[in-house]
Design a protein around this motif. Structure first.
Motif, PDB file in Angstrom:
ATOM      1  N   SER A 106       0.841  -1.171   0.170  1.00 32.22           N
ATOM      2  CA  SER A 106      -0.162  -0.118   0.205  1.00 32.22           C
ATOM      3  C   SER A 106       0.805   1.191   0.037  1.00 32.22           C
ATOM      4  CB  SER A 106      -0.784  -0.125   1.311  1.00 32.22           C
ATOM      5  OG  SER A 106      -1.813  -1.186   1.245  1.00 32.22           O
ATOM      6  N   GLY A 107       0.310   2.089  -0.222  1.00 28.27           N
ATOM      7  CA  GLY A 107       1.138   3.694  -0.388  1.00 28.27           C
ATOM      8  C   GLY A 107       0.132   4.735  -0.966  1.00 28.27           C
TER       9      GLY A 107
ATOM     10  N   CYS B  82      -0.702  17.811 -15.212  1.00 26.97           N
ATOM     11  CA  CYS B  82      -1.529  17.609 -13.974  1.00 26.97           C
ATOM     12  C   CYS B  82      -0.610  17.132 -12.941  1.00 26.97           C
ATOM     13  CB  CYS B  82      -2.741  16.892 -14.127  1.00 26.97           C
ATOM     14  SG  CYS B  82      -3.918  17.751 -15.342  1.00 26.97           S
ATOM     15  N   THR B  83      -1.156  17.194 -11.805  1.00 23.26           N
ATOM     16  CA  THR B  83      -0.599  16.611 -10.577  1.00 23.26           C
ATOM     17  C   THR B  83      -1.525  15.700  -9.968  1.00 23.26           C
ATOM     18  OG1 THR B  83       1.184  18.293 -10.198  1.00 23.26           O
ATOM     19  CG2 THR B  83       0.658  16.749  -8.287  1.00 23.26           C
ATOM     20  N   HIS B  84      -1.074  14.420  -9.812  1.00 21.81           N
ATOM     21  CA  HIS B  84      -2.278  13.542  -9.175  1.00 21.81           C
ATOM     22  C   HIS B  84      -1.904  12.983  -7.795  1.00 21.81           C
ATOM     23  CE1 HIS B  84      -3.631  13.362 -13.483  1.00 21.81           C
ATOM     24  NE2 HIS B  84      -4.810  13.077 -12.895  1.00 21.81           N
ATOM     25  N   ILE B  85      -2.620  12.486  -6.897  1.00 23.43           N
ATOM     26  CA  ILE B  85      -2.422  11.846  -5.684  1.00 23.43           C
ATOM     27  C   ILE B  85      -3.152  10.722  -5.569  1.00 23.43           C
ATOM     28  CG2 ILE B  85      -2.314  11.924  -3.225  1.00 23.43           C
ATOM     29  CD1 ILE B  85      -1.797  14.909  -3.333  1.00 23.43           C
ATOM     30  N   LEU B  86      -2.494   9.329  -5.665  1.00 21.66           N
ATOM     31  CA  LEU B  86      -3.322   8.099  -5.871  1.00 21.66           C
ATOM     32  C   LEU B  86      -3.074   7.377  -4.721  1.00 21.66           C
ATOM     33  CD1 LEU B  86      -2.265   9.118  -8.597  1.00 21.66           C
ATOM     34  CD2 LEU B  86      -3.106   6.946  -9.515  1.00 21.66           C
TER      35      LEU B  86
ATOM     36  N   ASP C  78      -7.297   2.977  -4.993  1.00 25.23           N
ATOM     37  CA  ASP C  78      -8.611   3.385  -4.575  1.00 25.23           C
ATOM     38  C   ASP C  78      -8.983   4.729  -5.248  1.00 25.23           C
ATOM     39  OD1 ASP C  78     -10.660   3.976  -3.091  1.00 25.23           O
ATOM     40  OD2 ASP C  78      -9.489   4.676  -1.242  1.00 25.23           O
ATOM     41  N   ALA C  79      -9.792   4.515  -6.391  1.00 19.98           N
ATOM     42  CA  ALA C  79     -10.295   5.386  -7.343  1.00 19.98           C
ATOM     43  C   ALA C  79     -10.954   6.462  -6.691  1.00 19.98           C
ATOM     44  CB  ALA C  79     -10.858   4.771  -8.453  1.00 19.98           C
TER      45      ALA C  79
ATOM     46  N   CYS D 220      -3.209  -4.983 -11.522  1.00 20.93           N
ATOM     47  CA  CYS D 220      -2.736  -4.311 -10.691  1.00 20.93           C
ATOM     48  C   CYS D 220      -2.427  -2.894 -11.194  1.00 20.93           C
ATOM     49  CB  CYS D 220      -1.578  -5.022 -10.084  1.00 20.93           C
ATOM     50  SG  CYS D 220      -0.253  -5.274 -11.674  1.00 20.93           S
ATOM     51  N   ALA D 221      -2.285  -2.522 -12.197  1.00 17.83           N
ATOM     52  CA  ALA D 221      -1.896  -1.141 -12.655  1.00 17.83           C
ATOM     53  C   ALA D 221      -2.753  -0.499 -13.195  1.00 17.83           C
ATOM     54  CB  ALA D 221      -0.457  -1.221 -13.456  1.00 17.83           C
ATOM     55  N   SER D 222      -4.186  -0.982 -13.367  1.00 15.91           N
ATOM     56  CA  SER D 222      -5.317  -0.177 -14.301  1.00 15.91           C
ATOM     57  C   SER D 222      -6.198   0.779 -13.313  1.00 15.91           C
ATOM     58  CB  SER D 222      -5.884  -1.322 -14.648  1.00 15.91           C
ATOM     59  OG  SER D 222      -6.848  -1.901 -13.962  1.00 15.91           O
ATOM     60  N   ASN D 223      -6.924   1.264 -14.096  1.00 13.53           N
ATOM     61  CA  ASN D 223      -8.073   1.958 -13.542  1.00 13.53           C
ATOM     62  C   ASN D 223      -9.090   1.014 -13.144  1.00 13.53           C
ATOM     63  OD1 ASN D 223      -7.784   4.947 -13.760  1.00 13.53           O
ATOM     64  ND2 ASN D 223      -7.279   4.571 -15.816  1.00 13.53           N
ATOM     65  N   ILE D 224     -10.042   1.556 -12.412  1.00 16.03           N
ATOM     66  CA  ILE D 224     -11.354   0.562 -11.886  1.00 16.03           C
ATOM     67  C   ILE D 224     -12.420   0.985 -13.020  1.00 16.03           C
ATOM     68  CG2 ILE D 224     -13.198   0.494 -10.138  1.00 16.03           C
ATOM     69  CD1 ILE D 224     -10.111  -0.079  -9.444  1.00 16.03           C
ATOM     70  N   TYR D 225     -12.824  -0.463 -13.625  1.00 16.89           N
ATOM     71  CA  TYR D 225     -13.799  -0.193 -14.661  1.00 16.89           C
ATOM     72  C   TYR D 225     -15.195  -0.083 -14.030  1.00 16.89           C
ATOM     73  CZ  TYR D 225     -16.895  -1.894 -18.468  1.00 16.89           C
ATOM     74  OH  TYR D 225     -17.736  -1.971 -19.378  1.00 16.89           O
TER      75      TYR D 225
END
Length: 607
Positions: free
Chosen positions: A182-183, A192-196, A204-205, A569-574
């Motif tokens: 986790s992280g 843009c700047t994203h925080i995920l 956690d979309a 593991c590296a994708s968006n949520i569908y």
């Protein structure tokens, strides 16, 4: 070179060679093509299986196109990426398929893909027989993915595709293999700047946040700062040079206010200011010329002036001669007795009588004769001047008499000084009153920290947004204390806009201020914030080459639509598209059928 003085490199992009795919790309199984489709730069290469998959992407180019340049040069089609060379002359022509970090222009995106396939040696005629791993933005809109899938499957007829988030690929490239960690990912790119937040290896979309600031806004802010500071060099302060200053001379202050106080000290300023040298010409007219060179220059100007006046005399003589010939022709009509034609000619000449015609002929004849004499005299004077002018003669005391035959000298007074050349000042006193090189220097002082500071304080450029630290605090507050403690143990920085020196120390300071007393946290910077997304996508493609659960095939695209996504593991949520309108239509149809049945029954009872 003096201390703290740096030359602008003004590097030009070299056109990319057309590479050969090679036998490694056509093995027993098709080798995947990995495309990191970024808004600043596109990176493309092969995911070759084996011990050494390759050091880096084989192709890197700016994600911009310029229409019309190829046609203007006689070439075919628009220019893309590195084929543009320097971007500044074409800045107004540049087009990008991206709106912020989301591709929205299908036609321009096709140009980027064509360029990638062509220079990687892949024939896109008919079909591209390679699986594609393509990066996309966090929480990518369904329209953008639908557009991309339609382009890949319909235009290039690829066998299958997998989509993943660039910052997640970078995250998994830097973590131990097969670990469900986790992280918090802080990804700052060009737009843009994203925080995920990542929980147990999955995105956690719902709690992802975006700040609409990146390297593009930073470069624009630095350009405005320096243009206000140096209004005399507006044209020389270009965006490309500002990006060079950001990449090589800027840094993030650990404590912004304290750092500004340091810059108020003259010694600190002198030791840390970076002087950027703009290009300039050393040639100042009249600054380093000797008396002989000045004398020769005056003689050259005199010759040019005499030649110019000679040409004007010849042109005027030619016009006067033509008019005189016309008048003599009319006079011949009178002498021959052709009165009707003579009177018509007089009317055309706007004359009233033969006496007026004769007077004009005499005046014009005298003018033509004088002009011929002046031309002959000027040619003689020019020949004498050319023969007599010798480089040994230091004085031009006879310059005044030689100008008597030159007409219209009042129009050319700036070319000649009224002073006599014999009393010229020594050369040593005719020096510039300032250092020309120093005049063309940009003193980049506090601007080194002001420009990149906007991602922490967007209010510096008038943006009503939260900075990275505030947004990070907001995201952490949405979790329980146990999850917060787990997330801050792995704060990961990636993206080209996080490469400033001091970025990691600044994030540690911000976390120290927002976390409870004596709590622990860990900040990690990507090993290569720019290329790790491509490396991670390549590693993921090799690990999942035979896993059909993560690839979208052409059959699935035709059945489920272009917005369809297989999660990994590296994708968006569908999030599938729900169509409540169809259900409402069916319910309306049922209601209408019931109503018609009831209406029919009522009619029967009435009958």
């Amino acid at each position: 070179m003096a201390a703290n003085v740096f030359q602008f490199r003004d590097a030009r992009a070299a056109p990319d060679p057309v590479l050969e795919a090679g036998p490694v790309a056509y093995g027993p199984l098709p080798v995947p093509l990995v495309l990191d489709n970024g808004s600043f730069q596109v990176r493309a290469g092969w995911a070759c299986p084996g011990q050494d998959p390759g050091p880096e992407p084989r192709l890197q180019f700016r994600a911009v196109c310029a229409r019309g340049r190829g046609g203007a040069r006689g070439g075919a089609g628009p220019q893309v990426g590195n084929a543009l060379g320097s971007l500044e002359p074409l800045r107004w022509m540049l087009r990008s398929p991206f709106d912020r970090n989301v591709p929205v222009n299908l036609e321009l995106q096709e140009l980027l893909l064509d360029y990638s396939f062509q220079h990687l040696g892949v024939s896109s005629q008919g079909c591209v027989d390679h699986p594609i791993v393509l990066t996309e933005a966090v929480c990518n809109p369904l329209y953008s993915r639908q557009m991309m899938s339609e382009l890949l499957f319909e235009c290039y007829r690829i066998p299958k595709v997998a989509y993943g988030i660039d910052s997640l690929f970078s995250f998994y490239h830097n973590k131990p293999r097969n670990s469900m960690c986790s992280g918090l990912i802080i990804s700052s790119g060009y737009q843009c700047t994203h925080i995920l937040p990542i929980l147990e290896g999955r995105l956690d979309a719902k709690n992802c946040k975006r700040i609409n600031l990146g390297g593009s806004q930073t470069a624009g802010y630095l350009q405005r700062l320096l243009q206000l500071k140096y209004p005399g060099h507006l044209a020389a302060i270009t965006l490309s040079r500002m990006e060079e200053i950001l990449h090589e001379h800027s840094y993030i202050a650990e404590d912004y206010v304290e750092e500004l106080h340091k810059w108020r000290c003259p010694d600190y300023y002198e030791n840390n200011v970076h002087k950027m040298q703009l290009p300039f010409s050393n040639k100042l007219l009249g600054s380093t010329l000797t008396s002989e060179e000045k004398q020769e220059r005056r003689q050259q100007q005199l010759r040019r002036l005499q030649e110019l006046n000679a040409r004007r005399r010849e042109e005027k003589l030619q016009l006067d001669q033509e008019r005189l010939d016309r008048l003599l022709y009319v006079q011949e009509l009178l002498e021959d007795g052709q009165m009707d034609q003579f009177h018509k000619a007089l009317i055309e000449l706007n004359m009233d009588s033969p006496e007026e015609l004769q007077s004009y002929i005499q005046k014009l004849s005298a003018t033509v004769e004088q002009a011929k004499q002046k031309i002959l005299q000027a040619e003689v004077n020019l020949e004498v001047d050319v023969v007599d002018s010798k480089p040994e003669t230091p004085d031009l005391e006879q310059l005044e008499p030689s100008l008597e035959d030159v007409e219209s000298m009042n129009d050319f007074d700036p070319l000649f000084s009224e002073e006599t050349p014999g009393v010229e000042k020594p050369v040593t006193t005719v020096q510039p009153v300032f250092n020309l090189a120093a005049y063309h220097q940009l003193f980049v002082g506090t601007e080194r920290i002001r420009a990149p500071e906007i991602i922490f304080q967007p209010s510096l450029i008038g943006e009503e947004q939260a900075g990275i630290a505030e947004t990070l605090q907001y995201i952490l507050d949405r979790y329980t204390k146990d999850i917060q403690e787990m997330l801050v143990q792995n704060v990961f920085l990636t993206g080209g806009n996080t490469m400033y020196p001091g970025m990691k120390a600044r994030m540690e300071k911000e976390l120290l201020e927002m976390r409870p007393f004596q709590s622990s946290f860990q900040v990690q910077l990507a090993s290569n914030p720019v290329l790790d997304a491509w490396y991670g996508a390549r590693d993921w493609a090799l690990d999942h080459l035979d896993d059909n659960e993560v690839w979208i095939t052409r059959k699935e695209y035709e059945e489920k639509g272009g917005e369809y996504l297989k999660e990994h593991c590296a994708s968006n949520i569908y999030v599938p598209i729900r169509l409540p309108k169809q259900a409402s239509r069916s319910s309306d149809a049922q209601a209408s059928s019931k109503g018609s049945a009831a209406g029919g029954g009522g009619a029967g009872e009435q009958a």
